[in-house]
Each structure stands twice: as C-alpha cells, then as structure tokens.
Scaffold this motif. Structure first.
Motif, PDB file in Angstrom:
ATOM      1  N   ALA A 162      19.735  22.222 -10.905  1.00 12.58           N
ATOM      2  CA  ALA A 162      18.845  21.820  -9.809  1.00 12.58           C
ATOM      3  C   ALA A 162      18.597  20.312  -9.729  1.00 12.58           C
ATOM      4  O   ALA A 162      18.624  19.750  -8.636  1.00 12.58           O
ATOM      5  CB  ALA A 162      17.523  22.589  -9.891  1.00 12.58           C
ATOM      6  N   PRO A 163      18.364  19.593 -10.841  1.00 13.95           N
ATOM      7  CA  PRO A 163      18.106  18.156 -10.714  1.00 13.95           C
ATOM      8  C   PRO A 163      19.295  17.352 -10.184  1.00 13.95           C
ATOM      9  O   PRO A 163      19.123  16.230  -9.715  1.00 13.95           O
ATOM     10  CB  PRO A 163      17.775  17.713 -12.140  1.00 13.95           C
ATOM     11  CG  PRO A 163      17.415  18.951 -12.871  1.00 13.95           C
ATOM     12  CD  PRO A 163      18.166  20.054 -12.202  1.00 13.95           C
ATOM     13  N   PHE A 164      20.487  17.903 -10.252  1.00 16.09           N
ATOM     14  CA  PHE A 164      21.674  17.174  -9.807  1.00 16.09           C
ATOM     15  C   PHE A 164      21.944  17.313  -8.309  1.00 16.09           C
ATOM     16  O   PHE A 164      22.838  16.675  -7.777  1.00 16.09           O
ATOM     17  CB  PHE A 164      22.908  17.630 -10.598  1.00 16.09           C
ATOM     18  CG  PHE A 164      22.812  17.286 -12.049  1.00 16.09           C
ATOM     19  CD1 PHE A 164      22.918  15.967 -12.473  1.00 16.09           C
ATOM     20  CD2 PHE A 164      22.602  18.269 -12.997  1.00 16.09           C
ATOM     21  CE1 PHE A 164      22.825  15.640 -13.808  1.00 16.09           C
ATOM     22  CE2 PHE A 164      22.500  17.950 -14.335  1.00 16.09           C
ATOM     23  CZ  PHE A 164      22.608  16.631 -14.752  1.00 16.09           C
ATOM     24  N   LEU A 165      21.172  18.154  -7.615  1.00 14.14           N
ATOM     25  CA  LEU A 165      21.350  18.311  -6.172  1.00 14.14           C
ATOM     26  C   LEU A 165      20.847  17.067  -5.452  1.00 14.14           C
ATOM     27  O   LEU A 165      19.746  16.589  -5.727  1.00 14.14           O
ATOM     28  CB  LEU A 165      20.601  19.547  -5.678  1.00 14.14           C
ATOM     29  CG  LEU A 165      21.140  20.889  -6.161  1.00 14.14           C
ATOM     30  CD1 LEU A 165      20.191  22.015  -5.791  1.00 14.14           C
ATOM     31  CD2 LEU A 165      22.524  21.140  -5.604  1.00 14.14           C
ATOM     32  N   GLN A 166      21.651  16.524  -4.545  1.00 11.58           N
ATOM     33  CA  GLN A 166      21.281  15.332  -3.785  1.00 11.58           C
ATOM     34  C   GLN A 166      21.237  15.686  -2.308  1.00 11.58           C
ATOM     35  O   GLN A 166      22.190  16.274  -1.773  1.00 11.58           O
ATOM     36  CB  GLN A 166      22.297  14.208  -4.011  1.00 11.58           C
ATOM     37  CG  GLN A 166      22.282  13.652  -5.412  1.00 11.58           C
ATOM     38  CD  GLN A 166      23.321  12.563  -5.590  1.00 11.58           C
ATOM     39  OE1 GLN A 166      24.485  12.773  -5.307  1.00 11.58           O
ATOM     40  NE2 GLN A 166      22.889  11.414  -6.077  1.00 11.58           N
ATOM     41  N   GLU A 167      20.145  15.314  -1.648  1.00 17.26           N
ATOM     42  CA  GLU A 167      19.980  15.615  -0.226  1.00 17.26           C
ATOM     43  C   GLU A 167      21.145  15.062   0.587  1.00 17.26           C
ATOM     44  O   GLU A 167      21.557  13.933   0.404  1.00 17.26           O
ATOM     45  CB  GLU A 167      18.666  15.038   0.291  1.00 17.26           C
ATOM     46  CG  GLU A 167      17.470  15.811  -0.174  1.00 17.26           C
ATOM     47  CD  GLU A 167      16.171  15.285   0.413  1.00 17.26           C
ATOM     48  OE1 GLU A 167      16.200  14.610   1.460  1.00 17.26           O
ATOM     49  OE2 GLU A 167      15.126  15.566  -0.193  1.00 17.26           O
ATOM     50  N   GLY A 168      21.680  15.917   1.466  1.00 19.53           N
ATOM     51  CA  GLY A 168      22.766  15.513   2.344  1.00 19.53           C
ATOM     52  C   GLY A 168      24.153  15.659   1.739  1.00 19.53           C
ATOM     53  O   GLY A 168      25.148  15.580   2.445  1.00 19.53           O
ATOM     54  N   GLU A 169      24.238  15.880   0.429  1.00 20.41           N
ATOM     55  CA  GLU A 169      25.538  16.006  -0.231  1.00 20.41           C
ATOM     56  C   GLU A 169      26.103  17.415  -0.052  1.00 20.41           C
ATOM     57  O   GLU A 169      25.368  18.397  -0.001  1.00 20.41           O
ATOM     58  CB  GLU A 169      25.423  15.708  -1.730  1.00 20.41           C
ATOM     59  CG  GLU A 169      25.149  14.262  -2.055  1.00 20.41           C
ATOM     60  CD  GLU A 169      26.310  13.346  -1.747  1.00 20.41           C
ATOM     61  OE1 GLU A 169      27.459  13.703  -2.029  1.00 20.41           O
ATOM     62  OE2 GLU A 169      26.050  12.257  -1.203  1.00 20.41           O
ATOM     63  N   SER A 170      27.418  17.505  -0.014  1.00 22.36           N
ATOM     64  CA  SER A 170      28.105  18.787   0.091  1.00 22.36           C
ATOM     65  C   SER A 170      28.178  19.432  -1.291  1.00 22.36           C
ATOM     66  O   SER A 170      28.490  18.762  -2.279  1.00 22.36           O
ATOM     67  CB  SER A 170      29.506  18.565   0.650  1.00 22.36           C
ATOM     68  OG  SER A 170      30.164  19.792   0.783  1.00 22.36           O
ATOM     69  N   THR A 171      27.866  20.721  -1.361  1.00 19.60           N
ATOM     70  CA  THR A 171      27.868  21.463  -2.616  1.00 19.60           C
ATOM     71  C   THR A 171      28.671  22.744  -2.424  1.00 19.60           C
ATOM     72  O   THR A 171      28.525  23.416  -1.416  1.00 19.60           O
ATOM     73  CB  THR A 171      26.428  21.815  -3.041  1.00 19.60           C
ATOM     74  OG1 THR A 171      25.668  20.611  -3.123  1.00 19.60           O
ATOM     75  CG2 THR A 171      26.404  22.511  -4.379  1.00 19.60           C
ATOM     76  N   ASN A 172      29.493  23.081  -3.409  1.00 22.67           N
ATOM     77  CA  ASN A 172      30.299  24.288  -3.363  1.00 22.67           C
ATOM     78  C   ASN A 172      29.450  25.461  -3.855  1.00 22.67           C
ATOM     79  O   ASN A 172      28.896  25.404  -4.950  1.00 22.67           O
ATOM     80  CB  ASN A 172      31.547  24.093  -4.229  1.00 22.67           C
ATOM     81  CG  ASN A 172      32.524  25.211  -4.075  1.00 22.67           C
ATOM     82  OD1 ASN A 172      32.381  26.236  -4.721  1.00 22.67           O
ATOM     83  ND2 ASN A 172      33.504  25.021  -3.221  1.00 22.67           N
ATOM     84  N   VAL A 173      29.341  26.527  -3.045  1.00 21.06           N
ATOM     85  CA  VAL A 173      28.516  27.691  -3.375  1.00 21.06           C
ATOM     86  C   VAL A 173      29.393  28.941  -3.398  1.00 21.06           C
ATOM     87  O   VAL A 173      30.199  29.159  -2.497  1.00 21.06           O
ATOM     88  CB  VAL A 173      27.369  27.869  -2.342  1.00 21.06           C
ATOM     89  CG1 VAL A 173      26.510  29.069  -2.684  1.00 21.06           C
ATOM     90  CG2 VAL A 173      26.526  26.603  -2.254  1.00 21.06           C
ATOM     91  N   SER A 174      29.249  29.758  -4.455  1.00 25.12           N
ATOM     92  CA  SER A 174      29.997  31.016  -4.580  1.00 25.12           C
ATOM     93  C   SER A 174      29.183  32.156  -3.975  1.00 25.12           C
ATOM     94  O   SER A 174      27.983  32.269  -4.217  1.00 25.12           O
ATOM     95  CB  SER A 174      30.266  31.338  -6.052  1.00 25.12           C
ATOM     96  OG  SER A 174      31.078  30.350  -6.620  1.00 25.12           O
ATOM     97  N   PHE A 175      29.862  33.027  -3.192  1.00 20.09           N
ATOM     98  CA  PHE A 175      29.223  34.156  -2.521  1.00 20.09           C
ATOM     99  C   PHE A 175      29.930  35.461  -2.864  1.00 20.09           C
ATOM    100  O   PHE A 175      31.145  35.492  -3.025  1.00 20.09           O
ATOM    101  CB  PHE A 175      29.292  33.990  -1.001  1.00 20.09           C
ATOM    102  CG  PHE A 175      28.373  32.955  -0.438  1.00 20.09           C
ATOM    103  CD1 PHE A 175      27.103  33.300  -0.025  1.00 20.09           C
ATOM    104  CD2 PHE A 175      28.784  31.635  -0.318  1.00 20.09           C
ATOM    105  CE1 PHE A 175      26.259  32.344   0.517  1.00 20.09           C
ATOM    106  CE2 PHE A 175      27.949  30.681   0.207  1.00 20.09           C
ATOM    107  CZ  PHE A 175      26.673  31.033   0.628  1.00 20.09           C
TER     108      PHE A 175
END
Length: 186
Positions: A102-115
């Motif tokens: 969670a602390p590494f999330l940056q607003e506006g940045e693209s993040t890969n999410v598994s579904f």
C-alpha cells in the motif's frame, strides 16, 4: 491441474476453496527418498501467509487469472480505488488485500492488478520505484569512506536508509519487495 514442480513465485492456484499465491518455492531432495516441494503461499482473500509441503508429482488446481493495468486514484481507511483508463470504470480493493504494498501506490500511476472474474485478487508492483526525498539530515563531510547510512523520509512516508550524499529533493530508487534504497535516480 498444475504439477507442483511447475509452481514459481507469483503463480496463483486453488486449494480447498482458497486462492493461494506462491511467494517462494523450494525443491528439497533427501537421500534416496522422493523429493519434497515447499512453498510459502499467501491467501489472496485473507492475506494470511503459510508454508505448504507437497510430495514430488502432486498436482494443484489451476486458476485462470487475468491482469489489467489500472490507474491508482486514492485510498481511504479501508480501500484503495483504481480506475480503468479505457472505460473509466472504478474498482475498489481492500487495503488488507494489498497489505505491505500500500505505501508504494502513487496517485495517477498505472498499476497491474490480477483478477479472477470480476474479483480483484492482488496488485503487482514493479520491482523498483522512484520516490522524492522529503526529509533527511545533511551529509557530514568525510563520511564517504565507510558504509555509513542515514535515515530519509520519502514522499510515500516510508523511512529508508540512504547514503550521506542524498539531499532533500533528490529522487531515489527503492526496491518494492524489501523497501530498501537501491540507487539515486536521475
């Protein structure tokens, strides 16, 4: 079905109704007996981490997981919110599920999410990310000959040990798996 010898870090499988993601894999061969496979796994629904042992040749249930790049928006006390940039659909993911990432999330940045279907299972951060230094003590002249480190508070509020030449405003690269400083970024 997946043979347990094919499990690797990041692989997701199902066992007894639980979705498990492999964190580490170890193949142990003892004398003339059969080999054992030890894996450290994280339950994707509860966040609990456990170790499992399998005999060589055992199989586990394969899970069809797909990944999407979503833009991180913000977080509140319980959830982090992401947006699909193609259709502007928002997805919320529990902070318990994200855990130490969670602390590494940056607003506006693209993040890969598994579904799995429409259920978000986990986020996949890049191994290294760049952050700006907000607070750090000034470097002391002459301290460069030894492995001396000082504390620095980054823009994501994480404190890391950095070399003495790092100043406030510098950008540093941090390993997201360990939370450790790796190098000064340009």
């Amino acid at each position: 079905m997946i043979v347990v010898t094919e499990l690797r870090a990041g692989t997701i499988f199902e066992e007894s109704g639980n979705l498990l993601q492999v964190l580490s894999y170890e193949h142990i061969k003892m004398g003339r007996g059969s080999a054992n496979i030890k894996v450290k796994v994280k339950n994707l629904r509860t966040g609990a981490t456990t170790e499992k042992s399998f005999i060589n040749g055992a199989k586990v249930n394969d899970v069809s997981v797909y990944k999407k790049d979503l833009q991180y928006l913000y977080k509140d006390l319980d959830n982090a919110y992401f947006m699909n940039p193609q259709n502007f659909e928002q997805v919320e993911i529990s902070l318990k599920l994200i855990g130490s990432d969670a602390p590494f999330l940056q607003e506006g940045e693209s993040t890969n999410v598994s579904f799995l279907g429409s259920e978000a299972l986990s986020i996949n951060l890049p191994p290294k990310m760049v952050f700006k230094v907000l607070e750090t003590a000034p470097g002391v002249k002459g301290n460069s000959a030894t492995n001396v480190f000082k504390d620095a508070v980054l823009e994501n509020k994480i404190t890391v040990k950095v070399p003495p030449f790092i100043k406030i405003g510098d950008r540093v690269r941090v390993d997201t798996r360990t939370g450790a400083y790796t190098e000064k970024a340009s």
